[in-house]
Structures are given as structure tokens and as C-alpha cells.
Design an enzyme around this catalytic site. Structure first.
Site, PDB file in Angstrom:
ATOM      1  N   SER A  12       0.836  -1.204   0.000  1.00  0.00           N
ATOM      2  CA  SER A  12       0.000   0.000   0.000  1.00  0.00           C
ATOM      3  C   SER A  12       0.869   1.252   0.000  1.00  0.00           C
ATOM      4  O   SER A  12       2.060   1.219   0.341  1.00  0.00           O
ATOM      5  CB  SER A  12      -0.913   0.012   1.231  1.00  0.00           C
ATOM      6  OG  SER A  12      -0.143   0.226   2.401  1.00  0.00           O
ATOM      7  N   LYS A  80       1.290  -0.715  15.710  1.00  0.00           N
ATOM      8  CA  LYS A  80       0.009  -1.085  16.319  1.00  0.00           C
ATOM      9  C   LYS A  80      -0.585  -2.348  15.683  1.00  0.00           C
ATOM     10  O   LYS A  80      -1.471  -2.967  16.259  1.00  0.00           O
ATOM     11  CB  LYS A  80      -0.991   0.067  16.217  1.00  0.00           C
ATOM     12  CG  LYS A  80      -1.504   0.364  14.820  1.00  0.00           C
ATOM     13  CD  LYS A  80      -2.605   1.414  14.852  1.00  0.00           C
ATOM     14  CE  LYS A  80      -3.162   1.661  13.455  1.00  0.00           C
ATOM     15  NZ  LYS A  80      -4.296   2.595  13.476  1.00  0.00           N
ATOM     16  N   ASP A  81      -0.085  -2.743  14.484  1.00  0.00           N
ATOM     17  CA  ASP A  81      -0.592  -3.954  13.832  1.00  0.00           C
ATOM     18  C   ASP A  81       0.069  -5.219  14.339  1.00  0.00           C
ATOM     19  O   ASP A  81      -0.385  -6.326  14.037  1.00  0.00           O
ATOM     20  CB  ASP A  81      -0.360  -3.870  12.313  1.00  0.00           C
ATOM     21  CG  ASP A  81      -1.223  -2.807  11.642  1.00  0.00           C
ATOM     22  OD1 ASP A  81      -2.269  -2.457  12.220  1.00  0.00           O
ATOM     23  OD2 ASP A  81      -0.844  -2.336  10.563  1.00  0.00           O
ATOM     24  N   THR A 128     -15.843   2.768  10.091  1.00  0.00           N
ATOM     25  CA  THR A 128     -14.664   2.317  10.829  1.00  0.00           C
ATOM     26  C   THR A 128     -14.723   0.811  10.968  1.00  0.00           C
ATOM     27  O   THR A 128     -15.807   0.231  11.051  1.00  0.00           O
ATOM     28  CB  THR A 128     -14.559   2.956  12.227  1.00  0.00           C
ATOM     29  OG1 THR A 128     -13.391   2.459  12.883  1.00  0.00           O
ATOM     30  CG2 THR A 128     -15.766   2.636  13.094  1.00  0.00           C
ATOM     31  N   SER A 130     -12.800  -0.468  13.438  1.00  0.00           N
ATOM     32  CA  SER A 130     -12.158  -0.569  14.746  1.00  0.00           C
ATOM     33  C   SER A 130     -13.186  -0.599  15.869  1.00  0.00           C
ATOM     34  O   SER A 130     -13.951   0.354  16.055  1.00  0.00           O
ATOM     35  CB  SER A 130     -11.214   0.625  14.944  1.00  0.00           C
ATOM     36  OG  SER A 130     -10.841   0.765  16.296  1.00  0.00           O
ATOM     37  N   ARG A 132     -12.384  -0.438  18.963  1.00  0.00           N
ATOM     38  CA  ARG A 132     -11.911   0.567  19.920  1.00  0.00           C
ATOM     39  C   ARG A 132     -12.501   1.935  19.613  1.00  0.00           C
ATOM     40  O   ARG A 132     -13.015   2.625  20.498  1.00  0.00           O
ATOM     41  CB  ARG A 132     -10.374   0.641  19.860  1.00  0.00           C
ATOM     42  CG  ARG A 132      -9.761   1.799  20.637  1.00  0.00           C
ATOM     43  CD  ARG A 132      -8.263   1.872  20.406  1.00  0.00           C
ATOM     44  NE  ARG A 132      -7.921   2.032  19.005  1.00  0.00           N
ATOM     45  CZ  ARG A 132      -7.900   3.205  18.372  1.00  0.00           C
ATOM     46  NH1 ARG A 132      -8.193   4.316  19.018  1.00  0.00           N
ATOM     47  NH2 ARG A 132      -7.590   3.271  17.092  1.00  0.00           N
ATOM     48  N   ARG A 133     -12.438   2.327  18.364  1.00  0.00           N
ATOM     49  CA  ARG A 133     -12.972   3.640  17.977  1.00  0.00           C
ATOM     50  C   ARG A 133     -14.481   3.694  18.171  1.00  0.00           C
ATOM     51  O   ARG A 133     -15.022   4.677  18.676  1.00  0.00           O
ATOM     52  CB  ARG A 133     -12.600   3.941  16.528  1.00  0.00           C
ATOM     53  CG  ARG A 133     -11.127   4.264  16.332  1.00  0.00           C
ATOM     54  CD  ARG A 133     -10.755   4.291  14.864  1.00  0.00           C
ATOM     55  NE  ARG A 133      -9.381   4.744  14.669  1.00  0.00           N
ATOM     56  CZ  ARG A 133      -8.649   4.474  13.590  1.00  0.00           C
ATOM     57  NH1 ARG A 133      -9.161   3.740  12.610  1.00  0.00           N
ATOM     58  NH2 ARG A 133      -7.414   4.931  13.488  1.00  0.00           N
ATOM     59  N   ARG A 150     -13.043  -0.942   5.268  1.00  0.00           N
ATOM     60  CA  ARG A 150     -11.765  -1.621   5.056  1.00  0.00           C
ATOM     61  C   ARG A 150     -11.092  -1.042   3.819  1.00  0.00           C
ATOM     62  O   ARG A 150     -11.675  -0.300   3.048  1.00  0.00           O
ATOM     63  CB  ARG A 150     -11.996  -3.123   4.859  1.00  0.00           C
ATOM     64  CG  ARG A 150     -12.468  -3.867   6.096  1.00  0.00           C
ATOM     65  CD  ARG A 150     -11.392  -4.032   7.143  1.00  0.00           C
ATOM     66  NE  ARG A 150     -10.125  -4.486   6.580  1.00  0.00           N
ATOM     67  CZ  ARG A 150      -9.842  -5.731   6.229  1.00  0.00           C
ATOM     68  NH1 ARG A 150     -10.763  -6.680   6.390  1.00  0.00           N
ATOM     69  NH2 ARG A 150      -8.669  -6.053   5.728  1.00  0.00           N
ATOM     70  N   ARG A 156     -10.249   3.965   1.376  1.00  0.00           N
ATOM     71  CA  ARG A 156     -11.190   4.413   2.403  1.00  0.00           C
ATOM     72  C   ARG A 156     -11.688   5.825   2.096  1.00  0.00           C
ATOM     73  O   ARG A 156     -12.873   6.123   2.227  1.00  0.00           O
ATOM     74  CB  ARG A 156     -10.528   4.365   3.782  1.00  0.00           C
ATOM     75  CG  ARG A 156     -10.161   2.967   4.230  1.00  0.00           C
ATOM     76  CD  ARG A 156      -9.574   2.951   5.622  1.00  0.00           C
ATOM     77  NE  ARG A 156      -9.038   1.631   5.962  1.00  0.00           N
ATOM     78  CZ  ARG A 156      -8.794   1.216   7.189  1.00  0.00           C
ATOM     79  NH1 ARG A 156      -9.025   2.013   8.209  1.00  0.00           N
ATOM     80  NH2 ARG A 156      -8.313   0.013   7.413  1.00  0.00           N
ATOM     81  N   CYS A 246      -5.540  -6.604  17.772  1.00  0.00           N
ATOM     82  CA  CYS A 246      -5.961  -5.324  17.193  1.00  0.00           C
ATOM     83  C   CYS A 246      -7.460  -5.081  17.342  1.00  0.00           C
ATOM     84  O   CYS A 246      -7.910  -3.939  17.305  1.00  0.00           O
ATOM     85  CB  CYS A 246      -5.602  -5.284  15.710  1.00  0.00           C
ATOM     86  SG  CYS A 246      -3.869  -5.565  15.367  1.00  0.00           S
TER      87      CYS A 246
END
Length: 530
Positions: A12, A80-81, A128, A130, A132-133, A150, A156, A246
Site C-alpha cells: 500500500s 500497532k498492527d 470504521t 475498529s 476501539r474507535r 476496510r 477508504r 488489534c
């Protein structure tokens, strides 16, 4: 080193930027490198939410396999991944500097409502993947709808452009690194200590190598950021102790200040729909810090307060009340003061050359706008606290400066850095402390406008709550005119000026990280009672 180092990376745009960033760092110390692009499970499966993918490390597993097979020498990951435990034979040899770990919300311009927290329209659809978000955003905006999002960064953004969503949430680091033109969207940035605590190690790159490659390890120490490594080690250990990948609704952010004190914000929920628990703690050492954080979330084996008193009224929908209701903590909310206006009319001429209007409280906002002032669109607004920011939002006003510290002197220094030399109007209470004004330069024109005064209630009833939260120095004066502390009661003071009252009394108190309801929820969740 004579050998050419092969760097493995995903394909990417962001992954390539990250790999080239490390490549450039190595070039500066005369290390030759080449890139090898590798596809991962996370790149190939785009129709599922991240939490539905099997196992952990779905953006990293293939890179790690290539490392072990020695077809690459080094892999660059978004830290973080990464799973918290390396596969046998691999180590993280170095980490990068930390890009700003904030989150940003990109909003279609016709879906903006600046009167709402985070500026997304009522019942807006947010993209999102996530948990968490989603968990944290639902806590501050229960009306929002969420849809899976995704793909790489550009994919995105294109989905938002195609109006599949009203808004999407992204890590600011990726946007900054790719230098994308986002001018077609309205952008709301969320600081890492505010409504969205970031993922552990968000904004940091990890450089992974084979453990046996001692030569490369030694070289990588020349580009390793040791301070960042020390701070994210706390975040990563918290994640490890919770045994979370994650997809766990877990945020953790550690920051070391100039006096080498570690400040840690942690948020966790069971799933994306549960109201999260938030914790803020400080420590002079990282030793056992992650373990201490974990123990605070072990509700079954600790004793939370049964009752909390706060010296202000709370709506049933307030963040602080909901954080207490979750754990069946009784709330006693009553103000110990009342306010009355001191003026009923305002001369329009006073605004003729004003650049800023600065509010230290929601009371100041309420009384000022009750006078129906005619204001130029060029006038900017500054406030103390996110509660005051929200009050101005609800009046349709955009806030240009928000002081989020509990130390008003720190806020004064931050505001002075952008407002010195200008003309600033301060609508405030009679006999206010003028901390912000005193922090401004002599060249700054200050206009003090007393618009209300505070009157202490008499014969205030004692509270037998486990925790007493005081929201202003006046409330402290009103309460302790007739009452004393009961044994075992703990004090929370919003702002250092309130805390100073307790210092004068020789009473210990807890100071939230921020003078708002999220800050209160964080410190009360961390209090243990006997």
C-alpha cells in the site's frame, strides 16, 4: 556493512512510505537497502471486519514468514498492527519517532453539524472497522451509526467521497505521512487524551529482524528512538496483559513529561457497543506500571466507590453520570453556589477591535450570550475545558482554542503563544482569578467584562459519599463553611485553583488530567475505597 539489506513491506502507499522512511534513515548512515513487496492476509480479505479475521497479526504474518525464511532481512510494520509477542526467532530491533497519534474524522461537508460534539450530523453514519474507535465514539455520541470500513488509505477516502458514509475515522499519522489533499472534507482532529484514546503504539513504526542477526541489530540502534520505545513498551505490555489483539476495544497512550513522569490513559470495553471504562494514572517509573493498570480494570477484585458527590447538577445523559451508572455507583449531584447577572445590557462598541473572546466557564458563556451580543464573524473564541467548548458548539460557535489541562497556568501559556499582542475580551465572574490574563504579554490589550457574580449557598448539608468532587473554589468554600471531611472520604478537585483550596486546608486531593467529565470519569474509576 557491505551487504545490501532487503526490506520487506506491504504494497500500500502508506506501507511503502513507511518502508522508504526507514530506507532513507539507513541511507544516512551509509547502509544500502532494497525493497521487497509482500502481500498479507489483511490485504487479500477486504469484505470482513478486522475482528472477524482469524487469529492475530493478519497484516504482519507473511512478512514474518519471509524474515524467518531469510528472503528479507528486515520488515517495517505499523507497530500497532503487531501482536505483542514476536514469533520465535524474531525481535523488534528498533522503533521510529512517534508521529502524532491523534485520530481524525473526515466528514462530508454537507454532513457537518458544528453544534454537535465531533461535528458529525445527528444520526450520522461513520465508517470504521475498529471496535476501539466505535466503543469510545458511542460513549460521547450515542446517536451515531457505524458501518464497516476496510481498504488502504486511498480506498477508504474514496468510499467517503462516494458517499458510502457521512464520515470516516482515520489515524492522523497516515494522513500526515502521505500528505494527502483533504480540503474537500471537513476535518475534526481528536487529541490522544480526549474522546478517542489511540491504539497502543499508534503512530510508531517497528523494525523487525531475525534475533540471530546481531550485526544488523547493532546498526539499527543508531536509528532507534529510545524514548518512544520506553513509552510504547507500557502501552504494549498493557495490551499483552489483557491478551488483546488489534480487534480488542482497548486504547492506551503513555506520555513522559519534561520531569520524567509517565502519564497513561487507558480505555477498555467488552465489545464495540459497551460504554468503556477509562483510567488515567501517573507514575515516576514504568516498573509494574502496566500491571497496576491491569489491576484497576479487575473490577471483581477491587472495591469501587458506592457513592460519589459532585458540586454541580448532572443531566441523566452526562458522560460522568453514565460512567458511574455502569458500575451502579450512586450519584449525589448538587451545586453549592448560585450565580446572578451583574449587567443586563452590553455596549456594541466594546467589540469593535476585539480579536478574541475567552471564556473560563460555561456560566460565562450562558450569561454573555443571554445579552444577545452582535459579534463579527472574524472574532475567535477560546475556552477552558471541553465542556465549555461543547456549550459554544451548541450555540453554533466554532472554538479556535481549547485549554484541556487542569492547570490554568499551563492553559495561559498555551493561549499566550497564539494570542499575545491581540485584543482579548474576558467575560467573567466578579473577583475571578484572572490567571489567563496574567499569562499574557504587556502588548496584549485585555478587556475584562464582569457579567455575573457567584453567591455561596448557606447551611450546606454534609455528604457521606465515598468521593467528593468539587468543581470550583467557590463550591469548596460553601461546603466547608459548615462541614468537615468524614474519615475515608477522598477528594477530587477540578482545576489547580480548586485544588489550591485543599492545599491551604492540608487536605490531599486528586487532580484529573482534564477539567471535564471524561477527566472525572478517569480518576473516579481509578479510586479504591476501604
Amino acid at each position: 556493512m557491505d551487504r545490501i539489506i532487503t526490506i520487506g513491506t506491504r504494497g500500500s502507499d502508506l506501507a511503502l512510505w513507511q518502508a522508504n522512511h526507514i530506507k532513507d534513515k539507513l541511507a544516512k548512515i551509509n547502509i544500502k537497502t532494497e525493497l521487497k513487496i509482500i502481500k498479507t492476509q489483511g490485504d487479500n480479505i477486504l469484505n470482513l471486519r478486522l475482528d472477524k479475521l482469524e487469529g492475530k497479526g493478519f497484516f504482519t504474518k507473511e512478512l514474518e514468514e519471509h524474515l524467518l525464511e531469510k528472503s528479507i532481512d528486515l520488515a517495517v510494520h505499523s507497530h500497532k498492527d503487531l501482536p505483542t509477542v514476536n514469533p520465535p526467532g524474531l525481535i523488534i530491533a528498533a522503533v521510529s519517532e512517534r508521529e502524532n497519534p491523534s485520530e481524525i474524522i473526515l466528514i462530508l461537508k454537507d454532513c457537518v453539524d458544528s453544534s454537535k460534539k465531533l461535528s458529525v450530523k445527528h444520526n450520522g453514519t461513520v465508517g470504521t472497522s475498529s471496535n476501539r474507535r466505535q466503543s469510545q465514539l458511542l460513549a460521547v455520541r450515542p446517536d451515531l451509526e457505524f458501518e464497516n470500513l476496510r481498504g488502504n488509505v486511498n480506498t477508504r477516502i474514496q468510499k467517503l467521497r462516494d458517499e458510502n458514509y457521512d464520515a470516516i475515522i482515520m489515524a492522523r499519522a497516515g494522513m500526515s505521512r502521505l500528505k494527502l489533499d483533504l480540503s474537500e472534507f471537513y476535518i475534526e482532529e481528536i487529541e490522544p487524551t480526549a474522546e478517542l484514546v489511540p491504539a497502543p503504539s499508534q503512530g510508531v513504526l517497528a523494525i523487525q529482524i531475525r534475533e540471530e542477526d546481531k550485526e544488523l541489530f547493532d546498526i539499527l540502534q543508531l536509528i532507534n528512538d529510545a524514548d518512544v520505545a520506553e513509552q510504547i513498551a507500557v502501552e504494549r505490555k498493557v495490551l499483552n496483559l489483557f491478551d488483546g489483539g488489534c480487534h480488542m476495544p482497548l486504547g492506551c497512550y503513555c506520555k513522559k513529561d519534561e520531569e520524567s513522569v509517565f502519564h497513561v490513559w487507558t480505555t477498555k470495553s467488552i465489545d464495540q457497543d459497551e460504554f468503556p471504562d477509562r483510567l488515567y494514572i501517573t507514575s515516576k517509573t514504568t516498573e509494574d506500571l502496566a500491571e497496576k493498570i491491569l489491576s484497576k480494570f479487575d473490577i471483581a477484585n477491587r472495591k469501587l466507590p458506592k457513592k460519589v458527590f459532585i458540586s454541580r447538577e448532572l443531566s441523566e445523559h452526562s458522560y460522568f453520570r453514565r460512567s458511574l451508572d455502569k458500575h451502579e455507583i450512586e450519584v449525589e449531584a448538587r451545586s453549592l453556589i448560585r450565580t446572578v447577572p451583574t449587567i443586563h445590557k452590553i455596549d456594541p462598541y466594546i467589540f469593535k477591535h476585539v480579536d478574541w473572546i475567552f471564556f473560563s466557564s460555561k456560566n460565562g458563556i450562558e450569561y454573555f450570550f443571554s445579552l444577545m451580543p452582535l459579534l463579527s464573524k472574524e472574532i475567535k473564541f477560546g475556552v477552558v475545558g471541553r465542556g465549555s467548548e461543547e456549550a459554544l458548539r451548541q450555540l453554533g460557535r466554532t472554538v479556535s482554542f481549547v485549554g484541556e489541562s487542569s492547570d490554568t497556568q499551563e492553559i495561559a501559556e498555551e493561549f499566550a503563544a497564539i494570542a499575545n499582542g491581540q485584543t482579548i475580551l474576558f467575560p467573567s465572574a466578579k473577583d475571578s482569578l484572572r490567571t489567563i490574563q496574567n499569562g499574557l504579554s504587556a502588548e496584549t490589550k485585555i478587556i475584562d467584562l464582569t457579567i455575573y457574580e457567584t453567591i455561596l449557598e448557606e447551611n450546606v448539608n454534609e455528604s457521606f459519599a465515598d468521593v467528593l468532587v468539587f468543581t470550583s473554589p467557590s463550591n469548596v468554600d460553601a461546603y466547608f463553611a459548615d462541614n468537615l471531611l468524614s474519615p475515608g472520604q477522598q477528594i477530587v478537585a477540578i482545576g489547580k485553583s480548586t485544588g489550591k483550596k485543599f492545599e491551604e486546608m492540608g487536605v490531599d486531593y486528586i487532580l484529573p488530567a482534564s477539567p471535564d467529565e471524561i477527566g472525572l470519569a478517569e480518576v473516579v474509576f481509578g479510586i479504591d475505597v476501604n
